[in-house]
Write an enzyme that holds these catalytic residues in place. Structure first.
Site, mmCIF file in Angstrom:
data_model
loop_
_atom_site.group_PDB
_atom_site.id
_atom_site.type_symbol
_atom_site.label_atom_id
_atom_site.label_comp_id
_atom_site.label_asym_id
_atom_site.label_seq_id
_atom_site.Cartn_x
_atom_site.Cartn_y
_atom_site.Cartn_z
ATOM 1 N N GLU A 140 1.938 1.319 -12.339
ATOM 2 C CA GLU A 140 2.742 0.094 -12.339
ATOM 3 C C GLU A 140 4.212 0.437 -12.549
ATOM 4 O OE1 GLU A 140 1.708 -2.640 -15.524
ATOM 5 O OE2 GLU A 140 3.485 -3.848 -15.117
ATOM 6 N N THR A 188 7.265 -19.790 1.176
ATOM 7 C CA THR A 188 6.942 -18.371 1.346
ATOM 8 C C THR A 188 8.189 -17.492 1.484
ATOM 9 O OG1 THR A 188 6.846 -18.500 3.753
ATOM 10 C CG2 THR A 188 4.810 -18.986 2.557
ATOM 11 N N THR A 191 8.904 -14.539 -0.881
ATOM 12 C CA THR A 191 7.988 -13.416 -0.643
ATOM 13 C C THR A 191 8.458 -12.604 0.561
ATOM 14 O OG1 THR A 191 6.140 -14.592 -1.608
ATOM 15 C CG2 THR A 191 5.590 -12.833 -0.068
ATOM 16 N N ALA A 241 -4.382 -19.330 -13.615
ATOM 17 C CA ALA A 241 -5.765 -19.500 -14.087
ATOM 18 C C ALA A 241 -5.715 -19.995 -15.539
ATOM 19 C CB ALA A 241 -6.493 -18.175 -14.010
ATOM 20 N N CYS A 381 -1.335 -3.768 -42.070
ATOM 21 C CA CYS A 381 -0.206 -2.859 -42.286
ATOM 22 C C CYS A 381 0.767 -3.431 -43.319
ATOM 23 C CB CYS A 381 0.456 -2.523 -40.963
ATOM 24 S SG CYS A 381 1.198 -0.880 -41.013
ATOM 25 N N GLY A 383 1.121 -6.338 -43.943
ATOM 26 C CA GLY A 383 0.291 -7.379 -44.555
ATOM 27 C C GLY A 383 -0.597 -6.843 -45.672
ATOM 28 N N GLN A 385 0.446 -3.970 -47.478
ATOM 29 C CA GLN A 385 1.418 -3.535 -48.482
ATOM 30 C C GLN A 385 1.881 -4.728 -49.326
ATOM 31 O OE1 GLN A 385 4.388 -1.517 -46.087
ATOM 32 N NE2 GLN A 385 3.028 0.189 -45.609
ATOM 33 N N HIS A 516 -4.060 -0.638 -37.836
ATOM 34 C CA HIS A 516 -3.939 -1.765 -36.891
ATOM 35 C C HIS A 516 -5.228 -1.939 -36.084
ATOM 36 C CE1 HIS A 516 0.385 -2.576 -37.318
ATOM 37 N NE2 HIS A 516 0.485 -1.291 -37.590
ATOM 38 N N GLU A 518 -6.132 -4.364 -34.391
ATOM 39 C CA GLU A 518 -5.934 -5.170 -33.171
ATOM 40 C C GLU A 518 -5.848 -4.323 -31.910
ATOM 41 O OE1 GLU A 518 -3.733 -4.732 -35.603
ATOM 42 O OE2 GLU A 518 -1.651 -4.764 -34.916
HETATM 43 N N1 GLN Z 1 7.233 -1.335 -42.677
HETATM 44 C C1 GLN Z 1 5.990 -0.806 -43.122
HETATM 45 C C2 GLN Z 1 5.940 0.707 -43.012
HETATM 46 O O1 GLN Z 1 6.724 1.293 -42.331
HETATM 47 C C3 GLN Z 1 4.829 -1.417 -42.372
HETATM 48 C C4 GLN Z 1 4.809 -1.060 -40.920
HETATM 49 C C5 GLN Z 1 3.878 -1.922 -40.112
HETATM 50 O O2 GLN Z 1 3.479 -2.984 -40.560
HETATM 51 N N2 GLN Z 1 3.535 -1.509 -38.919
HETATM 52 O O3 GLN Z 1 5.106 1.328 -43.611
#
Ligand code: GLN
Length: 542
Positions: A140, A188, A191, A241, A381, A383, A385, A516, A518
């Site tokens: 891409e 069109t 395009t 969609a 992360c 969150g 700390q 992380h 996610e």
């Molecule tokens: N700022 C924090 C650190 O560097 C958390 C980083 C984060 O949440 N990805 O450790």
């Protein structure tokens, strides 16, 4: 030999080139082919690691620790069998810096170093390397045709098409067919112009994918085909969609994969997209909803939390609910009581990752509420700390902070990974350390989960692998104090025994992790941690 499909975009940006390319890849994978994908970004930054999420959305982290464009997140979510690596995303900045480094070393033997051939050769070498070992490599090209900065990439693609030949390379161009309400017609012309622009640099598309708000008539399809020299059956329509996860089916219904396989002479079984159908049916048919308050700094741009948004959506499908995300501005939450009503109204609270002090008080206010009121809490992360700091402040009564926000804090619950161990071999974090260079913990790492922890139960395994992107760590000196007061450490990194996760035992669902999760959530199956979090939110609602 690897077959290459190049993907360019025309008319306007944000047409969903990454998603469309990933959808094509998903169908080809469903035909049993080994597919990989690469994104080339025309900007000068070496990688997106230093770019603000406000401008560019989230930074996606690969297993091998590359900080990449968020499109790579789509690639991994749509492909089941390929993981992205350092090779799968590079920028103009990376190309130029490699060429300049070679020039300084004298590798060019006194020759004049030029865009063609030196920059284009470097691009071509990286494209080829990214496809090694795969049947199909989708490449891409970021930006829109006509941009000055993407020209070297386009030129590299032009050369490669000649070198590889028609049986091994093809070009797919994504365009927009706008609907003009006052005329009541789809147009069109943009395009046609965008293909003209491509032709002027020597590129003829083999496939056009036409994005539109409304359905496009057969007449218009024919018109596009004849004006652009593209076969009519290769003019693929892709109207808006309800969900991006329907796109593989939309493209497959128009036989795009047959066309690709025919062109490349690939003899494969038909694509089996039943798992995609199942997922999209479940997604579109769920009635029940739960609301997750997501307290962050970049809430005006949901792309900043792309992978979390997707992970929650996947977890919703796994739990048969639709997850509404209520984005709450962390900074405003510090003093705005009416905004706090959003936290109270939510079925669960999530604090995502982040950098810098701004908004941290608001985030801790939400975490405290979740902790004290038995509301499910997921910290990721930063969150995690902040969950630790909030607990240390309000339960242990410490004047706690992270050295990221206060270098001289009396109780550095969170600190830098410099001089990790003292003379006794115990983990110590210096609160005065200020060296940020090269200390980031990046990429997939193993963690060992504590027996009897909720996290181990959630993952159903004593050892997990999750991706990291942070500099700061929890300070091991405070573990005992935290644990005595009810905050349990549920996981340690396998290598350095750093704290990976915390939880509160007498809380229905309070889990915070340094990694992380996610980045590894898949539409087909979700992710154990998000699935369990959404299940808890659903439970709270009842
Ligand atoms: N700022 C924090 C650190 O560097 C958390 C980083 C984060 O949440 N990805 O450790």
């Amino acid at each position: 030999m690897t077959k290459f499909i190049f993907v360019t975009g025309g008319v306007v940006s944000s047409l969903g080139k990454g998603i469309t390319a990933a959808s094509v890849a998903a169908i080809l994978e469903a035909r049993g082919l080994k597919v990989t994908m690469t994104k080339m970004d025309p900007y000068i930054n070496i990688d997106p690691g230093t770019m603000s999420p406000f401008q560019h959305g989230e930074v996606f982290v690969t297993e091998d620790g590359a900080e990449t464009d968020l499109d790579l997140g789509y690639y991994e979510r749509f492909l089941r069998h390929s993981k992205m690596t350092q090779r799968n995303n590079f920028t103009s900045g990376r190309i130029y810096s490699a060429v300049i480094e070679k020039e300084r070393r004298g590798d060019y033997l006194g020759g004049t170093v030029q865009v063609i051939p030196h920059i284009t050769d470097e691009i071509k070498a990286r494209i080829r390397a990214s496809g090694e070992g795969y049947d199909i490599a989708m490449i891409e090209i970021g930006g829109t045709v006509g941009d000055i900065e993407s020209l070297p990439f386009m030129e590299a693609v032009r050369q490669m098409q000649v070198e590889l030949g028609r049986n091994n390379a093809m070009l797919m161009h994504l365009t927009l067919v706008p609907y003009i309400a006052s005329a009541g017609e789809s147009k069109t012309k943009p395009t046609q112009h965008s293909v003209k622009e491509l032709r002027s640099i020597g590129l003829q598309p083999d496939v056009l994918i036409c994005r539109s708000e409304h359905a496009i008539s057969d007449d218009n399809r024919l018109k596009i085909a004849s004006f652009t020299n593209v076969e009519q059956r290769a003019v693929i329509l892709c109207p808006d969609a309800k969900s991006i996860y329907q796109i593989p089916s939309i493209l497959h219904a128009q036989h795009l994969d047959d066309l690709i396989c025919e062109r490349f002479g690939l003899d494969t079984p038909e694509a089996d997209l039943s798992d995609w159908h199942q997922f999209t049916q479940a997604l579109l048919n769920t009635q029940e909803t739960v609301t997750v308050a997501m307290v962050g700094k970049y809430v005006e741009l949901p792309d900043a939390y792309k992978s979390i948004n997707e992970a929650l959506l996947h977890a919703g499908v796994a739990n048969n609910v639709k997850v509404n995300i209520d984005y709450v501005d962390a900074e405003k939450l510090e003093n705005d009581d009416s905004l706090f009503e959003h936290i109270k109204a939510a079925d669960a609270v999530l604090v995502p990752g982040g950098f810098g002090e701004r908004g941290t008080l608001g985030k801790m206010k939400a975490i405290r509420y979740a902790r004290e009121n038995n509301v499910p809490y997921l910290g990721i992360c930063l969150g995690m700390q902040l969950a630790v700091i909030e607990f240390a402040r309000n339960v242990l009564g410490l004047d706690a902070n992270s050295t990221e926000f206060d270098k001289k804090t009396k109780a550095p619950l969170i600190g830098l990974i410099t001089e990790w161990f003292d003379e006794k071999g115990e983990l110590q974090l210096r609160s005065d350390a200020s060296d940020l260079g090269g200390t980031m913990r990046l990429g997939a790492q193993k963690a060992e989960l504590v027996e009897d922890s909720k996290l181990r139960q959630i993952y159903g395994s004593p050892v997990i692998t999750e991706r990291h992107r942070h500099r700061y760590e929890m300070n091991g000196r405070y573990i005992e104090q935290l644990e005595n007061a009810g905050m349990k450490i549920s996981g340690y990194s396998a290598k350095q025994h750093l704290v990976e996760s915390v939880e509160i035992a007498n809380h229905p669902w309070y889990v915070a992790v340094q990694f992380h999760p996610e980045f590894t959530s898949q539409p087909r199956g979700g992710h154990p941690l998000f699935n369990s979090f959404v299940a808890a939110a659903k439970q709270t609602k009842k």
